[in-house]
Design an enzyme around this catalytic site. Structure first.
Site, short mmCIF file in Angstrom:
data_model
loop_
_atom_site.label_atom_id
_atom_site.label_comp_id
_atom_site.label_asym_id
_atom_site.label_seq_id
_atom_site.Cartn_x
_atom_site.Cartn_y
_atom_site.Cartn_z
N HIS A 34 0.82 -1.22 0.00
CA HIS A 34 0.00 0.00 0.00
C HIS A 34 0.85 1.26 0.00
O HIS A 34 0.34 2.34 -0.29
CB HIS A 34 -1.06 -0.01 1.11
N ASP B 89 1.19 -7.66 2.22
CA ASP B 89 1.30 -6.22 1.97
C ASP B 89 2.77 -5.79 1.82
O ASP B 89 3.33 -5.15 2.71
CB ASP B 89 0.61 -5.48 3.12
N SER C 108 3.94 2.36 8.18
CA SER C 108 3.70 1.36 7.14
C SER C 108 4.98 1.07 6.37
O SER C 108 5.64 2.00 5.90
CB SER C 108 2.63 1.85 6.17
#
Ligand code: ARG
Length: 710
Positions: free
Chosen positions: A83, A220, A646
């Site tokens: 992402h 991810d 992230s």
């Protein structure tokens, strides 16, 4: 006996709050350092961070101003989240080369794809400059004078940094809402290329349905490479650039972890407000989260429908949709958890303690006595303006892309910050705009704004008048006319315009001006005293508990979070195998189960290649977890992270990568405002799944070979 009891007590009290905290790299106290080591860190303080020798610090990157990552090869290979790479993957995707859907693998260096505007920062050092900064603020200065003194000193300190190396940048950041200041120095590299992306049905598996939730089966990750000039220095993109050789790269562990193993993340958490008052929390819930959730819901309905229409639209809006929906769901989650965990009650209790403590010494602690009333009044006075501000941002700034583009340009021009070539900006912004979709968003959000804005004074007055007098109250007629007559709604023509001022009479500019005037009405109503009182409250609480070490709120500086691999104690699992919700690690069985149980949900749809591969389950033995006998997918730690983290590497006690952090869990989504020791978890993708996808699914041997696997 007494001694044993004492040791036991300290251990217990360390454990109780062992995992909360985002500690500043370069400013980790001996006390925190000893906690790290008692929990299982085997690296010395210098191996973790040093200005003298290569340390793990040198392998950590900040990606593009929004994410984190870790360098894992001597040729500058970077692991981050899918992402985080999503925008870049979309940029390179077309209906013919649909890298979003099918993934991307550069078979050789020359195939690696450059990304305009994408950069990485390496952290060089951080030093505490509080005394210099606050020492230069004159006695009795007003807030404004204080700000300008702080800016002036910050500027002078930044000028003193050694800029002899290429790409060196520095910044001074406030910590504890301005009670402390630190200077950080970075080195920036601007040529960052896409090397590998898994298919979206792995990288974003579970989509919005599973976002912010556990149990999770999302792979991810994505892979980039940093390029440098021939001397290994930062350079603008050039085909002559070569792979960058880092000072330090992290090794990758295939040995896994178990319940209770040490785990830490190193990365760039963006923003938390852990010391916010009960009044501030109430205000966030009502004037930010409720507003954002409602308004984005309106927008997302339209994007969802558009994206289902064609592959071209799906690709075009993929990244915009993902970033809007991420904090749409977050807003609901944060409010839900704040309610469930009774965070306001807890804060009120702490504030009550502060009042009692202040009352014990009204002379020395006098400044805190009236603080709660001040906060209450400040938030009450600003309720409408805060609400209107957030609604304005969602509706006119982050709503229609065309309007947002015009508004941003106008505000830039008004503030004398009209930077960059207009033509280039148009080229970039209009790459991903579908006018009919944009028009729908515009109309829906305009109506929504008018319906919900708390106060007539915040309405776009000229527009209201026009709709009334010319369009008999029909907003869709107004919008039809606007989009028919504005050059900004005709991408081909706007590309011919050289300068923003050439379009000064355009109806979209008139509309934008009207919206900006409404924003000024919002500013005019706001008193804005909250932050000053919040800072004072925080100072009071730290003073009251002076023996406790408080970490500063996240502010996108580099942080370390430590903790343990640890499952969560109950099974709220929305979808999938219930028993896995309480496991530490998820498995391919639960991945397939979600797919099979949700045939109508696009979030669990698989391309046939991925389905076959997962179903067959032939994974290289070195990636199989010894304890479970299965390929490990995602796992949990107690590391304290937030947005911006992230892509952060998750490390074992030896400083080896065991996973990549990518999400938090629904039960504790109040976490940015209050860390919950029992419930808060960091969700990571196990590095062995990452390796297996690259190796077994994509046969990306050339990348696996670059890594140091242990
Ligand atoms: N919630 C994650 C974060 O903010 C992002 C996950 C992206 N996945 C998605 N389904 N939108 O860090």
């Amino acid at each position: 006996m007494r001694k044993i009891a004492f040791i036991l007590l300290t251990l217990l009290s360390l454990n109780a709050r062992a995992d909360e905290g985002m500690w500043v790299m370069g400013n980790i106290s001996a006390k925190v350092d000893s906690v790290l080591h008692s929990m299982g860190l085997e690296l010395t303080a210098e191996e973790l961070y040093s200005t003298e020798q290569p340390s793990l610090n040198n392998a950590i990157i900040q990606l593009g101003g929004f994410c984190s990552g870790v360098v894992v090869s001597p040729d500058g290979l970077v692991f981050t989240n899918h992402h985080c790479g999503f925008g870049s993957i979309q940029d390179h995707s077309t209906t013919k080369h649909d890298y979003l859907k099918y993934g991307f693998f550069a078979k050789k260096f020359e195939d690696e794809l450059p990304n305009e505007g994408l950069y990485v920062l390496f952290h060089i050092k951080t030093v505490d400059v509080t005394d210099l900064i606050l020492g230069a603020v004159p006695q009795g200065a007003t807030e404004l004078e204080k700000d300008s003194a702080i800016n002036a000193t910050s500027f002078r300190l930044m000028q003193m940094v050694d800029y002899s190396g290429k790409g060196i940048e520095s910044e001074v950041n406030p910590f504890y809402k301005g009670s402390k200041y630190m200077l950080s120095v970075y080195q920036r590299y601007d040529d960052v290329r896409l090397v590998y992306a898994p298919p979206q049905c792995l990288g974003k598996y579970g989509g919005d349905t599973d976002n912010w939730m556990w149990p999770r089966q999302t792979c991810d990750f994505s892979v980039f490479r940093i390029y440098a000039d021939k001397d290994n220095n930062p350079a603008e993109y050039s085909k002559d650039n070569v792979p960058y050789h880092p000072v330090k790269y992290a090794h990758v562990s295939t040995q896994g972890y178990q319940d209770g193993s040490y785990a830490m993340t190193l990365g760039y958490p963006g923003s938390t407000d852990r010391y916010l008052s009960s009044y501030g929390i109430e205000s966030t819930m009502r004037t930010t989260n409720d507003v954002r959730y409602q308004a984005r819901g309106v927008k997302l309905d339209i994007l969802n429908e558009a994206m289902r229409q064609s592959d071209a639209l799906r690709i075009m809006y993929a990244s915009k949709h993902a970033s809007s929906s991420n904090y749409w769901k977050f807003s609901l989650g944060q409010n839900t958890a704040l309610d469930n965990l009774k965070v306001i009650d807890e804060k009120q209790q702490l504030e009550k303690e502060l009042m009692e403590w202040a009352a014990q010494d009204t002379v020395a602690r006098g400044q805190y006595i009236g603080i709660l009333d001040s906060l209450k009044t400040a938030y009450q006075q600003d309720y409408s303006s805060l609400y209107a501000y957030n609604l304005w941002v969602e509706s006119f700034y982050g709503g229609s892309d065309i309007l947002g583009f015009v508004v941003r340009n106008m505000m830039g021009a008004m503030n004398g910050r009209a930077s960059g070539d207009f033509h280039e900006k148009v080229e970039k912004a209009y790459r991903d705009i579908d006018v009919p979709t944009d028009k729908k968003v515009f109309l829906a959000l305009l109506k929504n704004y008018i319906e919900h804005v708390p106060g007539e004074q915040f309405l776009p007055q000229g527009l209201m008048h026009e709709v009334d007098s010319i369009w008999h109250g029909d907003y869709s007629l107004y919008v039809d006319n606007l989009y028919a007559n504005s050059v900004f709604a005709r991408p081909e023509e706007i590309k011919q315009v050289h300068d923003f001022s050439e379009a000064a009479d355009d109806p979209m500019v008139t509309m934008a001006m009207d919206a900006i005037t409404a924003l000024y009405a919002v500013y005019g109503t706001s008193r804005g005293n909250e932050s000053e009182y919040e800072r004072l409250l925080g100072d009071g609480i730290r003073e009251m508990n002076h023996d406790k070490e408080y970490y500063p709120d996240a502010n996108f500086t580099m942080r370390l979070s430590y903790g343990l691999c640890k499952p969560i104690d109950f099974a709220p699992g929305t979808t999938g195998l219930k028993e896995e919700a309480t496991n530490l690690i998820t498995s391919p069985r639960s991945f397939l189960n979600k797919h099979e149980q949700n045939p109508d949900n696009l979030d669990f749809e698989l391309i046939p290649q991925v389905y076959k591969w997962m179903k067959k389950g032939k994974f290289s033995p070195q990636y199989i977890d010894k304890r479970t006998g299965e390929l490990p997918l995602c796992f949990l730690t107690t590391n304290d992270i937030t947005g911006g983290n992230s892509g952060s590497g998750m490390f074992d006690g030896k400083g080896r990568v065991i996973g990549l952090a990518f999400d938090g869990n629904w039960e504790a989504m109040s976490g940015d405002l209050k860390f919950d020791n029992a419930l808060q978890r960091c969700i990571g993708v196990d590095i062995r799944w990452v390796l297996s996808v690259m190796d077994d699914y994509s046969h990306a041997k050339r990348l696996i070979k670059e890594l140091t696997l242990e």
